[in-house]
Design an enzyme around this catalytic site. Structure first.
Site, PDB file in Angstrom:
ATOM      1  N   TRP A  34       0.817  -1.224   0.000  1.00 40.20           N
ATOM      2  CA  TRP A  34       0.000   0.000   0.000  1.00 40.20           C
ATOM      3  C   TRP A  34       0.844   1.265   0.000  1.00 40.20           C
ATOM      4  O   TRP A  34       0.425   2.287  -0.545  1.00 40.20           O
ATOM      5  CB  TRP A  34      -1.030  -0.024   1.133  1.00 40.20           C
ATOM      6  CG  TRP A  34      -2.035  -1.096   0.879  1.00 40.20           C
ATOM      7  CD1 TRP A  34      -2.212  -2.250   1.585  1.00 40.20           C
ATOM      8  CD2 TRP A  34      -2.955  -1.165  -0.224  1.00 40.20           C
ATOM      9  NE1 TRP A  34      -3.176  -3.013   1.005  1.00 40.20           N
ATOM     10  CE2 TRP A  34      -3.656  -2.384  -0.102  1.00 40.20           C
ATOM     11  CE3 TRP A  34      -3.253  -0.323  -1.292  1.00 40.20           C
ATOM     12  CZ2 TRP A  34      -4.638  -2.779  -1.012  1.00 40.20           C
ATOM     13  CZ3 TRP A  34      -4.231  -0.705  -2.213  1.00 40.20           C
ATOM     14  CH2 TRP A  34      -4.915  -1.920  -2.055  1.00 40.20           C
ATOM     15  N   ASP A  75      -1.997   6.533   6.219  1.00 41.12           N
ATOM     16  CA  ASP A  75      -3.039   5.675   5.657  1.00 41.12           C
ATOM     17  C   ASP A  75      -3.454   4.710   6.771  1.00 41.12           C
ATOM     18  O   ASP A  75      -2.705   3.809   7.136  1.00 41.12           O
ATOM     19  CB  ASP A  75      -2.444   4.914   4.459  1.00 41.12           C
ATOM     20  CG  ASP A  75      -3.418   3.928   3.842  1.00 41.12           C
ATOM     21  OD1 ASP A  75      -4.536   3.763   4.381  1.00 41.12           O
ATOM     22  OD2 ASP A  75      -3.053   3.313   2.815  1.00 41.12           O
ATOM     23  N   LYS A 103     -13.345  -1.507   6.196  1.00 43.74           N
ATOM     24  CA  LYS A 103     -12.786  -2.483   7.139  1.00 43.74           C
ATOM     25  C   LYS A 103     -13.380  -2.235   8.530  1.00 43.74           C
ATOM     26  O   LYS A 103     -14.178  -3.009   9.015  1.00 43.74           O
ATOM     27  CB  LYS A 103     -11.273  -2.410   7.134  1.00 43.74           C
ATOM     28  CG  LYS A 103     -10.715  -2.697   5.719  1.00 43.74           C
ATOM     29  CD  LYS A 103      -9.288  -2.295   5.592  1.00 43.74           C
ATOM     30  CE  LYS A 103      -8.839  -2.141   4.156  1.00 43.74           C
ATOM     31  NZ  LYS A 103      -8.928  -3.323   3.333  1.00 43.74           N
TER      32      LYS A 103
HETATM   33  C1  LIG Z   1      -3.724  -0.009   3.966  1.00 45.07           C
HETATM   34  C2  LIG Z   1      -4.582   0.150   2.745  1.00 45.07           C
HETATM   35  N1  LIG Z   1      -4.491   1.276   2.015  1.00 45.07           N
HETATM   36  C3  LIG Z   1      -5.241   1.476   0.916  1.00 45.07           C
HETATM   37  C4  LIG Z   1      -6.137   0.519   0.488  1.00 45.07           C
HETATM   38  C5  LIG Z   1      -6.954   0.788  -0.756  1.00 45.07           C
HETATM   39  O1  LIG Z   1      -8.213   1.130  -0.380  1.00 45.07           O
HETATM   40  P1  LIG Z   1      -9.374   1.415  -1.439  1.00 45.07           P
HETATM   41  O2  LIG Z   1      -9.755   0.116  -2.028  1.00 45.07           O
HETATM   42  O3  LIG Z   1     -10.442   2.054  -0.597  1.00 45.07           O
HETATM   43  O4  LIG Z   1      -8.837   2.362  -2.461  1.00 45.07           O
HETATM   44  C6  LIG Z   1      -6.280  -0.655   1.220  1.00 45.07           C
HETATM   45  C7  LIG Z   1      -7.252  -1.683   0.783  1.00 45.07           C
HETATM   46  O5  LIG Z   1      -7.287  -2.781   1.250  1.00 45.07           O
HETATM   47  C8  LIG Z   1      -5.476  -0.850   2.358  1.00 45.07           C
HETATM   48  O6  LIG Z   1      -5.577  -1.970   3.076  1.00 45.07           O
END
Ligand SMILES: Cc1ncc(COP(=O)(O)O)c(C=O)c1O
Length: 361
Positions: free
Chosen positions: A103, A171, A195
């Site tokens: 991520w 994040d 989540k």
């Molecule tokens: C730590 C983290 N950041 C970003 C995301 C991406 O999120 P989204 O699908 O809402 O763009 C996720 C998705 O699982 C994640 O776990």
């Protein structure tokens, strides 16, 4: 399957049963409005009440100071990977990244297109099995980007770095509202809701308002934090149903004793599951002890036997324990135990793990 399962999905993830039941009870007629929240104008008095209550519960639970705005946006956490540098990058001042896995890599991939960056700490040499040491920060950075919990590798920062005057951007998609944090240490926090906060389609941003002064007026309106701050997230139609469900989840959290009680329950669940892994030599957790996530518990069967891991996932599902397969990029097994996962779910998983190990040694 006629009964509800124990759902260990990494997201969208299990939600509190009480919340789903309340949403069901008021689905057709919300508080005598004669309509569903889904059918309600985002400019109506009833929805004004919903968004205001949701925001005030969120602020109360997370102790959010007044100088921060809480925004209800769309585009997922992934849009924030672009929106943050578009708004907060200062010319000549690189963005410093703490790189801890997929991520933060996705955030880096967007930075490559938008603004200069430096990786100031990385877990790459450990294949992201450990959180790197906190580095010295560059005084002149635009901001520091990090992910507090690494959903795929199952690692988590236990302490947050002190970045001094440089805004810390985190994040928190996979551990928002799972533990008490000091909001004043952050410039911006963002999270996809799917989540710990509800259904997908809603993205939470907590931003120190003074930071939005950096946003350039030439940015597209929808991608400018000022537009969203000035309009209380109602510049256009926000994800109304997601905001309503978030409000119910926050109400549920308050009824459980608030954030401290939720944090304690999360620690109990995580300790129990890691104990099941560590005390059974059929399984192991690949991650360094001090870096283990309390939200996404990653584990493997000794010898990394993929056939046996597939059998584990299949047989667990037959017993109503679903979504235990590791992320496609990491392999192995993963149990996501967000706020709404119950201790009963964790105990059922431990019992299954024990039975499976005895039958397959
Ligand atoms: C730590 C983290 N950041 C970003 C995301 C991406 O999120 P989204 O699908 O809402 O763009 C996720 C998705 O699982 C994640 O776990």
């Amino acid at each position: 399957m006629s009964e509800r399962v124990f759902n260990f999905s990494a997201g969208p993830a299990t939600l509190p049963l009480e919340v789903l039941e309340k949403a069901q009870a008021e689905f057709l007629n919300f508080e005598n409005s004669g309509m569903s929240v889904m059918e309600m104008s985002h400019r109506s008095k009833a929805f004004d009440g919903i968004i205001a209550l949701t925001e005030s519960r969120f602020r109360r639970l997370y102790s959010i100071p007044d100088e921060y705005a809480v925004l209800f946006l769309q585009g997922g956490a992934s849009l924030q990977f672009s929106m943050i540098p578009m708004n907060l990058a200062i010319e000549g001042a690189p963005i410093d990244v703490l790189h801890t896995g997929v991520w933060t890599q996705k955030a880096i991939d967007e930075l490559k297109k938008i603004a200069p960056y430096r990786i100031v700490a990385s877990g790459e040499s450990t294949q992201f099995k450990a959180i790197p040491a906190i580095p010295k920060f560059n005084e002149e950075a635009s901001y520091v980007h990090m992910a507090s919990n690494n959903t795929i590798y199952g690692t988590q920062w236990k302490q947050f770095p002190d970045t001094g005057k440089i805004p810390l951007v985190a994040d928190m998609s996979s551990d928002i509202l799972s533990r008490r944090i000091d909001i004043s240490k952050f410039g911006l926090i963002f999270a996809g809701a799917q989540k710990n906060l509800g259904p997908s389609g809603l993205t939470l941003v907590i931003i120190k308002k003074e930071l939005a002064a950096r946003s350039n007026d030439r940015l597209p309106s929808m991608l400018n934090y000022n537009t969203q701050i000035k309009n209380n997230s109602l510049y256009n139609t926000p994800p109304t149903f997601g905001i309503y469900i978030l409000g119910l989840i926050l109400e549920w959290m308050i009824s459980k004793g608030g954030l401290d009680a939720i944090e304690t329950a999360n620690l109990v669940k995580a300790d129990r599951l890691y104990e099941c892994i560590d005390n059974n030599n059929f399984y192991y957790c690949p991650n360094e002890n001090a870096s283990r996530s309390n939200m996404n518990v990653v584990f493997r069967i000794k010898g990394d036997n993929q056939d046996l891991e597939s059998k584990f996932v299949k047989e667990a599902a037959e017993k109503g324990l679903v979504e235990l397969k590791g992320h496609r990029s990491a392999g192995g097994l993963r149990a996501s135990i967000y706020n709404a996962q119950t201790l009963a779910g964790v105990e059922a998983l431990c019992t299954f793990m024990n039975d499976f190990s005895l039958a397959n040694r």
